[in-house]
Design an enzyme around this catalytic site. Structure first.
Site, PDB file in Angstrom:
ATOM      1  CD1 TRP A 169     -12.088  -6.443 -10.186  1.00 28.02           C
ATOM      2  CD2 TRP A 169     -10.987  -5.588 -12.432  1.00 28.02           C
ATOM      3  NE1 TRP A 169     -11.167  -7.443 -11.037  1.00 28.02           N
ATOM      4  CE2 TRP A 169     -10.635  -6.997 -12.066  1.00 28.02           C
ATOM      5  CE3 TRP A 169     -10.735  -5.155 -13.480  1.00 28.02           C
ATOM      6  CZ2 TRP A 169      -9.946  -7.860 -12.975  1.00 28.02           C
ATOM      7  CZ3 TRP A 169      -9.761  -5.660 -14.394  1.00 28.02           C
ATOM      8  CH2 TRP A 169      -9.437  -7.091 -14.237  1.00 28.02           C
ATOM      9  CG  LEU A 201      10.798 -16.590  -2.878  1.00 31.99           C
ATOM     10  CD1 LEU A 201      10.177 -16.695  -1.497  1.00 31.99           C
ATOM     11  CD2 LEU A 201      10.971 -15.099  -3.540  1.00 31.99           C
ATOM     12  CG  HIS A 245       0.428   1.746  -9.297  1.00 35.90           C
ATOM     13  ND1 HIS A 245       0.116   1.452  -8.136  1.00 35.90           N
ATOM     14  CD2 HIS A 245      -0.750   2.634  -9.950  1.00 35.90           C
ATOM     15  CE1 HIS A 245      -0.996   1.894  -7.804  1.00 35.90           C
ATOM     16  NE2 HIS A 245      -1.674   2.581  -8.714  1.00 35.90           N
ATOM     17  CD  GLU A 278       3.315 -12.918  15.950  1.00 34.82           C
ATOM     18  OE1 GLU A 278       3.178 -11.741  16.374  1.00 34.82           O
ATOM     19  OE2 GLU A 278       3.045 -13.805  16.557  1.00 34.82           O
ATOM     20  CB  SER A 296     -12.180  -9.058  -5.660  1.00 39.27           C
ATOM     21  OG  SER A 296     -11.367 -10.095  -4.994  1.00 39.27           O
ATOM     22  CG  ASP A 327      -2.336   0.507   0.879  1.00 39.50           C
ATOM     23  OD1 ASP A 327      -2.701   0.998  -0.039  1.00 39.50           O
ATOM     24  OD2 ASP A 327      -3.163   0.030   1.769  1.00 39.50           O
TER      25      ASP A 327
HETATM   26  C1  FPP Z   1      -1.533  -0.400  -3.592  1.00 42.80           C
HETATM   27  O1  FPP Z   1      -1.185   1.355  -3.447  1.00 42.80           O
HETATM   28  C2  FPP Z   1      -1.185  -0.899  -4.837  1.00 42.80           C
HETATM   29  C3  FPP Z   1      -1.548  -1.401  -5.695  1.00 42.80           C
HETATM   30  C4  FPP Z   1      -3.184  -1.574  -5.841  1.00 42.80           C
HETATM   31  C5  FPP Z   1      -0.921  -2.054  -6.819  1.00 42.80           C
HETATM   32  C6  FPP Z   1       0.250  -2.643  -6.309  1.00 42.80           C
HETATM   33  C7  FPP Z   1       0.977  -3.013  -7.708  1.00 42.80           C
HETATM   34  C8  FPP Z   1       2.382  -2.829  -7.552  1.00 42.80           C
HETATM   35  C9  FPP Z   1       3.420  -2.503  -6.633  1.00 42.80           C
HETATM   36  C10 FPP Z   1       3.168  -3.169  -8.998  1.00 42.80           C
HETATM   37  C11 FPP Z   1       2.825  -4.144  -9.841  1.00 42.80           C
HETATM   38  C12 FPP Z   1       3.191  -5.607  -9.120  1.00 42.80           C
HETATM   39  C13 FPP Z   1       3.845  -6.662  -9.607  1.00 42.80           C
HETATM   40  C14 FPP Z   1       3.721  -7.947  -8.922  1.00 42.80           C
HETATM   41  C15 FPP Z   1       4.260  -6.641 -10.929  1.00 42.80           C
HETATM   42  P1  FPP Z   1      -2.352   2.369  -3.751  1.00 42.80           P
HETATM   43  O2  FPP Z   1      -2.729   2.617  -5.008  1.00 42.80           O
HETATM   44  O3  FPP Z   1      -3.820   2.068  -2.973  1.00 42.80           O
HETATM   45  O4  FPP Z   1      -1.592   3.684  -2.940  1.00 42.80           O
HETATM   46  P2  FPP Z   1      -2.488   4.645  -1.867  1.00 42.80           P
HETATM   47  O5  FPP Z   1      -3.015   3.974  -0.595  1.00 42.80           O
HETATM   48  O6  FPP Z   1      -1.394   5.467  -1.510  1.00 42.80           O
HETATM   49  O7  FPP Z   1      -3.442   5.366  -2.680  1.00 42.80           O
END
Ligand code: FPP
Length: 238
Positions: A51, A113, A19, A189, A48, A2
């Site tokens: 989207w 891994l 991202h 944990e 989910s 996050d």
């Molecule tokens: C949450 O941050 C993150 C996501 C919804 C996307 C996670 C994706 C990646 C880290 C990149 C791609 C991953 C792989 C495995 C190739 P947020 O957008 O909710 O951030 P915010 O809470 O600050 O708005």
């Protein structure tokens, strides 16, 4: 994972840049797991509920997944990492589904891994699909009602061969499970950090692991029982 959006905002860049930066943290954490001989890592990449984000952001995320599946396989093989995707993949484009299968096949023999990337995943979805399988088997006469116990449910969740998580890390300051591996995390944990995912580097991951190492996991037993058990283990080893 996050905090990508907030990281981007703090750097005066569009959310999608967050991202992209997040992919670098994924690489760092995966490689740190290999170095530290951690055998399983599950990353929550797309829920989910995601989207519902603006179409343009969803598109960028899908492109990032596509690019990572194509571009990272070699690095995963170099690091002996097996990749699997957990989640309802039928919602993805045919092309993305094919890429997923290709990446899974090309890394299937790796064993340092087990990397699981949860995409279009929800903990309740996972439990629901396990229940559906149980009902189908019962209706087909292959399963007795009495045989439905916790193990029977666990065995029908996504990738039952993967051990339950010891440590659940959430970055970005939120302190919720948000429908991640709900059943499997019964004894995990929990570690919450304000660090935003793009800033979650080897050092930040190390802090989480150090914090975990200091905890005493009792699984319902008393401290005295755990200490006695640990003494026996040490004596057996020496
Ligand atoms: C949450 O941050 C993150 C996501 C919804 C996307 C996670 C994706 C990646 C880290 C990149 C791609 C991953 C792989 C495995 C190739 P947020 O957008 O909710 O951030 P915010 O809470 O600050 O708005």
């Amino acid at each position: 994972m996050d905090g990508n959006g907030r990281w981007a905002k703090a750097h005066g860049r569009p959310r999608t840049a967050g991202h992209r930066e997040g992919v670098k943290s994924v690489r760092a954490v995966v490689e740190e797991c290999v170095r530290r001989k951690i055998h399983t890592l599950t990353l929550f990449a797309f829920s989910s509920e995601n989207w519902q984000r603006p179409r343009s952001e969803v598109n960028i995320l899908m492109e990032l997944f596509m690019a990572a599946l194509r571009g990272e396989v070699r690095r995963l093989n170099d690091n002996d990492v097996r990749l699997r995707i957990i989640g309802e993949r039928s919602a993805f484009s045919e092309k993305l589904q094919r890429r997923i299968l290709d990446a899974e096949t090309q890394t299937a023999n790796n064993s340092a891994l087990n990397l699981q990337v949860a995409a279009n995943y929800g903990g309740r979805w996972d439990i629901t699909q396990a229940v559906r399988r149980l009902v189908a088997e019962a209706q087909a006469g292959r399963l007795d009602q009495e045989a439905i116990d916790e193990q029977a449910i666990s065995n029908r969740l996504s990738f039952p061969d993967i051990p339950e998580p010891d440590l659940f890390i959430r970055t970005g300051g939120e302190q919720r499970l948000s429908n991640f591996v709900l059943w499997q995390s019964a004894y995990a944990e929990l570690y919450f950090t304000d660090t935003l995912w793009p800033d979650f580097n080897e050092a930040a991951f190390g802090h989480a692991l150090d914090d975990f190492a200091r905890r005493q996991r009792r699984f319902g037993q008393t401290s005295e029982q755990i200490e006695a058990w640990m003494t026996t283990q040490t004596q057996e080893r020496t």
